[in-house]
Design a protein around this motif. Structure first.
Motif, PDB file in Angstrom:
ATOM      1  N   VAL A  44       0.954  -1.258   0.068  1.00 45.81           N
ATOM      2  CA  VAL A  44      -0.091  -0.089   0.277  1.00 45.81           C
ATOM      3  C   VAL A  44       0.761   1.224   0.027  1.00 45.81           C
ATOM      4  O   VAL A  44       0.660   2.156  -0.637  1.00 45.81           O
ATOM      5  CB  VAL A  44      -0.993   0.069   1.183  1.00 45.81           C
ATOM      6  N   ALA A  45       1.827   1.175   0.673  1.00 44.38           N
ATOM      7  CA  ALA A  45       2.690   2.259   0.717  1.00 44.38           C
ATOM      8  C   ALA A  45       3.459   2.706  -0.608  1.00 44.38           C
ATOM      9  O   ALA A  45       3.717   3.674  -1.110  1.00 44.38           O
ATOM     10  CB  ALA A  45       3.884   2.288   1.851  1.00 44.38           C
ATOM     11  N   LYS A  46       3.813   1.518  -1.161  1.00 40.73           N
ATOM     12  CA  LYS A  46       4.262   1.673  -2.585  1.00 40.73           C
ATOM     13  C   LYS A  46       3.375   2.174  -3.433  1.00 40.73           C
ATOM     14  O   LYS A  46       3.948   3.069  -4.452  1.00 40.73           O
ATOM     15  CB  LYS A  46       4.682   0.345  -3.108  1.00 40.73           C
ATOM     16  N   VAL A  47       2.224   1.566  -3.434  1.00 31.01           N
ATOM     17  CA  VAL A  47       1.025   2.513  -4.397  1.00 31.01           C
ATOM     18  C   VAL A  47       0.906   4.068  -3.947  1.00 31.01           C
ATOM     19  O   VAL A  47       0.960   4.843  -4.847  1.00 31.01           O
ATOM     20  CB  VAL A  47      -0.237   1.776  -4.145  1.00 31.01           C
ATOM     21  N   GLN A  48       0.927   4.388  -2.659  1.00 36.36           N
ATOM     22  CA  GLN A  48       0.813   5.580  -2.151  1.00 36.36           C
ATOM     23  C   GLN A  48       2.124   6.479  -2.915  1.00 36.36           C
ATOM     24  O   GLN A  48       1.875   7.606  -3.378  1.00 36.36           O
ATOM     25  CB  GLN A  48       0.720   5.796  -0.909  1.00 36.36           C
ATOM     26  N   ALA A  49       3.111   5.994  -2.726  1.00 38.60           N
ATOM     27  CA  ALA A  49       4.598   6.889  -3.313  1.00 38.60           C
ATOM     28  C   ALA A  49       4.292   6.603  -4.744  1.00 38.60           C
ATOM     29  O   ALA A  49       4.669   7.768  -5.288  1.00 38.60           O
ATOM     30  CB  ALA A  49       5.604   6.125  -2.861  1.00 38.60           C
ATOM     31  N   HIS A  50       3.732   5.848  -5.383  1.00 42.81           N
ATOM     32  CA  HIS A  50       3.511   5.884  -6.888  1.00 42.81           C
ATOM     33  C   HIS A  50       2.685   6.881  -7.382  1.00 42.81           C
ATOM     34  O   HIS A  50       3.097   7.690  -8.215  1.00 42.81           O
ATOM     35  CB  HIS A  50       3.207   4.689  -7.306  1.00 42.81           C
ATOM     36  N   VAL A  51       1.434   7.161  -6.602  1.00 42.75           N
ATOM     37  CA  VAL A  51       0.495   8.124  -7.039  1.00 42.75           C
ATOM     38  C   VAL A  51       1.029   9.431  -6.495  1.00 42.75           C
ATOM     39  O   VAL A  51       1.028  10.268  -7.724  1.00 42.75           O
ATOM     40  CB  VAL A  51      -0.884   8.101  -6.021  1.00 42.75           C
ATOM     41  N   ARG A  60      -9.353  -6.938  -6.756  1.00 40.61           N
ATOM     42  CA  ARG A  60     -10.234  -7.006  -5.653  1.00 40.61           C
ATOM     43  C   ARG A  60      -9.596  -7.045  -4.263  1.00 40.61           C
ATOM     44  O   ARG A  60      -9.797  -6.390  -3.177  1.00 40.61           O
ATOM     45  CB  ARG A  60     -11.203  -8.375  -5.945  1.00 40.61           C
ATOM     46  N   ASN A  61      -8.652  -7.562  -4.223  1.00 42.15           N
ATOM     47  CA  ASN A  61      -7.581  -7.974  -3.006  1.00 42.15           C
ATOM     48  C   ASN A  61      -7.065  -6.675  -2.706  1.00 42.15           C
ATOM     49  O   ASN A  61      -6.751  -6.249  -1.544  1.00 42.15           O
ATOM     50  CB  ASN A  61      -6.676  -8.955  -3.355  1.00 42.15           C
ATOM     51  N   PHE A  62      -6.425  -5.785  -3.804  1.00 41.89           N
ATOM     52  CA  PHE A  62      -5.982  -4.576  -3.468  1.00 41.89           C
ATOM     53  C   PHE A  62      -6.712  -3.626  -2.843  1.00 41.89           C
ATOM     54  O   PHE A  62      -6.446  -2.892  -1.918  1.00 41.89           O
ATOM     55  CB  PHE A  62      -5.305  -4.008  -4.794  1.00 41.89           C
ATOM     56  N   ALA A  63      -8.064  -3.326  -3.624  1.00 38.73           N
ATOM     57  CA  ALA A  63      -9.012  -2.430  -2.862  1.00 38.73           C
ATOM     58  C   ALA A  63      -9.358  -2.682  -1.603  1.00 38.73           C
ATOM     59  O   ALA A  63      -9.362  -1.730  -0.602  1.00 38.73           O
ATOM     60  CB  ALA A  63     -10.207  -2.379  -3.707  1.00 38.73           C
ATOM     61  N   VAL A  96      -8.202  -0.161   1.683  1.00 42.69           N
ATOM     62  CA  VAL A  96      -9.171   0.259   2.678  1.00 42.69           C
ATOM     63  C   VAL A  96      -8.785  -0.170   4.225  1.00 42.69           C
ATOM     64  O   VAL A  96      -8.817   0.756   4.972  1.00 42.69           O
ATOM     65  CB  VAL A  96     -10.453  -0.239   2.154  1.00 42.69           C
ATOM     66  N   GLN A  97      -8.487  -1.259   4.249  1.00 43.36           N
ATOM     67  CA  GLN A  97      -8.071  -1.979   5.607  1.00 43.36           C
ATOM     68  C   GLN A  97      -6.902  -1.158   6.359  1.00 43.36           C
ATOM     69  O   GLN A  97      -6.861  -0.824   7.471  1.00 43.36           O
ATOM     70  CB  GLN A  97      -8.017  -3.541   5.425  1.00 43.36           C
ATOM     71  N   THR A 156     -10.684   4.830   0.624  1.00 45.03           N
ATOM     72  CA  THR A 156     -10.676   4.004  -0.882  1.00 45.03           C
ATOM     73  C   THR A 156      -9.154   4.451  -1.644  1.00 45.03           C
ATOM     74  O   THR A 156      -9.177   5.690  -1.593  1.00 45.03           O
ATOM     75  CB  THR A 156     -11.857   4.235  -1.600  1.00 45.03           C
ATOM     76  N   PRO A 157      -8.916   3.708  -2.668  1.00 42.61           N
ATOM     77  CA  PRO A 157      -7.944   4.507  -3.504  1.00 42.61           C
ATOM     78  C   PRO A 157      -8.446   5.726  -4.134  1.00 42.61           C
ATOM     79  O   PRO A 157      -7.584   6.443  -4.298  1.00 42.61           O
ATOM     80  CB  PRO A 157      -7.712   3.280  -4.537  1.00 42.61           C
ATOM     81  N   HIS A 158      -9.456   5.895  -4.552  1.00 43.89           N
ATOM     82  CA  HIS A 158     -10.094   6.975  -5.128  1.00 43.89           C
ATOM     83  C   HIS A 158     -10.102   8.200  -4.389  1.00 43.89           C
ATOM     84  O   HIS A 158      -9.715   9.375  -4.575  1.00 43.89           O
ATOM     85  CB  HIS A 158     -11.629   6.762  -5.571  1.00 43.89           C
ATOM     86  N   GLU A 159     -10.536   7.965  -2.908  1.00 41.94           N
ATOM     87  CA  GLU A 159     -10.250   9.099  -1.999  1.00 41.94           C
ATOM     88  C   GLU A 159      -8.966   9.407  -1.748  1.00 41.94           C
ATOM     89  O   GLU A 159      -8.403  10.666  -1.666  1.00 41.94           O
ATOM     90  CB  GLU A 159     -10.959   8.654  -0.620  1.00 41.94           C
ATOM     91  N   PHE A 160      -8.004   8.679  -1.453  1.00 43.06           N
ATOM     92  CA  PHE A 160      -6.650   8.723  -1.579  1.00 43.06           C
ATOM     93  C   PHE A 160      -6.190   9.600  -2.527  1.00 43.06           C
ATOM     94  O   PHE A 160      -5.126  10.451  -2.196  1.00 43.06           O
ATOM     95  CB  PHE A 160      -5.867   7.716  -1.323  1.00 43.06           C
ATOM     96  N   ILE A 161      -6.365   9.129  -3.763  1.00 45.85           N
ATOM     97  CA  ILE A 161      -5.689   9.957  -4.844  1.00 45.85           C
ATOM     98  C   ILE A 161      -6.344  11.358  -4.934  1.00 45.85           C
ATOM     99  O   ILE A 161      -5.508  12.483  -5.099  1.00 45.85           O
ATOM    100  CB  ILE A 161      -6.344   9.342  -6.249  1.00 45.85           C
ATOM    101  N   GLU A 162      -7.637  11.777  -4.481  1.00 47.90           N
ATOM    102  CA  GLU A 162      -8.132  13.120  -4.456  1.00 47.90           C
ATOM    103  C   GLU A 162      -7.499  13.863  -3.354  1.00 47.90           C
ATOM    104  O   GLU A 162      -7.081  15.004  -3.460  1.00 47.90           O
ATOM    105  CB  GLU A 162      -9.691  13.065  -4.351  1.00 47.90           C
ATOM    106  N   ARG A 163      -7.183  13.195  -2.173  1.00 43.44           N
ATOM    107  CA  ARG A 163      -6.393  13.821  -0.990  1.00 43.44           C
ATOM    108  C   ARG A 163      -4.945  14.238  -1.660  1.00 43.44           C
ATOM    109  O   ARG A 163      -4.682  15.285  -1.297  1.00 43.44           O
ATOM    110  CB  ARG A 163      -6.552  13.079   0.111  1.00 43.44           C
TER     111      ARG A 163
END
Length: 321
Positions: A216-223, A245-248, A252-253, A258-265
């Motif tokens: 998840v941190a890797k995805v956040q850094a990528h975004v 499905r597992n990623f989503a 959130v966990q 959600t990924p969408h909410e994180f991207i907007e933030r």
């Protein structure tokens, strides 16, 4: 004459005390003498005590000596309140005074003292943005608003961080004597009589992940490294090395969004940094941060912080020259 009691303690935030005191003192210059606010600082022990900034504050009376009703009773905040149970004498006084006052409440992290006193259950409250999530977790029966500058729930009043105590006090003066008096006081103190937007305009949306090596941190850094791009859940799942499905579910966990909410933030925080530190055109910032258009960025800013990008820049830009 309306009576106001403000509870203080060693390590109190001085501005939580001085701000409201000055509002009520200045209001006395615009109202009849018979309506003057009589403000008293109360504490477990009489005499001087040190605020968190080292300033000496002097209590006018002890809790034991003020077992009566007030028109308004407030407890100020302090940096240690979110982590430490307050003196039981303060909590006992709050419980008693809450039953005898026309209005009672807190400034900033003083909400934690109300929580320990059992006065937040099923009530709508706010506190400093930095501690709002902690207040909600520590007192789960309270309904914590993360954005409001101040909030009124029947007789209970609470304010956001530090200077928001001034906003709350101005609102109470307006209740008592009309908006024209509150405006006159605000002009004297050189503050807004009604601040635009909520306290979210002061707080970052993103926090560092607990485990910086996690998928998840890797995805956040990528975004954040590719903030101008467009993302799908499938693309982000590929970065994480998971099924969509597992990623989503895992995202959130681990983040509570959600990924969408994180991207907007993430886009919001990136845009705020550019608005604060550059003179780039709004349409350029909108494109660089992935909003696409300035209109879209304005819609998101207005929804999230109650201010347009232009208004945010006017308040917070720190570019010199």
């Amino acid at each position: 004459m309306p009576s106001v009691a403000i509870a203080i303690f060693p390590g109190v935030q001085a501005l939580d005390v001085a701000g409201p005191v000055d509002v009520f003192a200045e209001a006395n210059g615009f109202i009849d003498t018979a309506d003057h606010y009589q403000v008293m600082l109360v504490a477990a022990d009489a005499g001087a005590m040190r605020a968190s900034n080292g300033m000496s504050l002097n209590a006018d009376a002890t809790f034991d000596a003020t077992q009566r009703g007030f028109d308004l009773a407030l407890v100020a905040g302090g940096p240690a309140l979110p982590e430490r149970v307050p003196d039981e004498r303060l909590l006992e006084w709050l419980r008693g005074v809450s039953e005898r006052c026309g209005r009672f409440g807190s400034i900033c992290t003083g909400a934690f003292a109300l929580g320990h006193a059992g006065l937040l259950d099923e009530r709508n409250v706010t506190t400093h943005w930095q501690h709002a999530a902690q207040l909600a977790a520590q007192f789960p029966r309270a309904h914590v608003d993360f954005d409001r500058i101040y909030l009124r729930d029947e007789r209970l009043v609470t304010s956001a961080g530090v200077t928001a105590g001034i906003d709350l006090s101005l609102a109470l003066v307006a209740e008592d004597h009309g908006p024209h008096v509150a405006l006159a006081v605000a002009k004297r103190l050189v503050v807004f009589s009604q601040r635009q937007g909520g306290q979210s305009q002061f707080s970052p949306y993103l926090t560092a992940p607990a485990d910086e090596t996690s998928p998840v941190a890797k995805v956040q850094a990528h975004v954040m490294a590719h903030i101008s791009g467009n993302f799908t859940v499938k693309q982000l799942a590929d970065v994480a090395g998971m099924s969509a499905r597992n990623f989503a579910r895992v995202f959130v966990q681990e983040t509570d969004v959600t990924p969408h909410e994180f991207i907007e933030r993430a886009r919001m925080d990136a845009a705020r940094k550019l608005l604060e530190s550059t003179r780039l055109a709004l349409k350029t910032i909108a494109y660089d941060c992935g909003f696409g258009t300035a209109d879209r960025m304005r819609i998101v800013f207005t929804k999230r912080i109650g201010a347009t990008p232009k208004q945010y820049r006017e308040r917070f830009q720190n570019v010199s020259g």
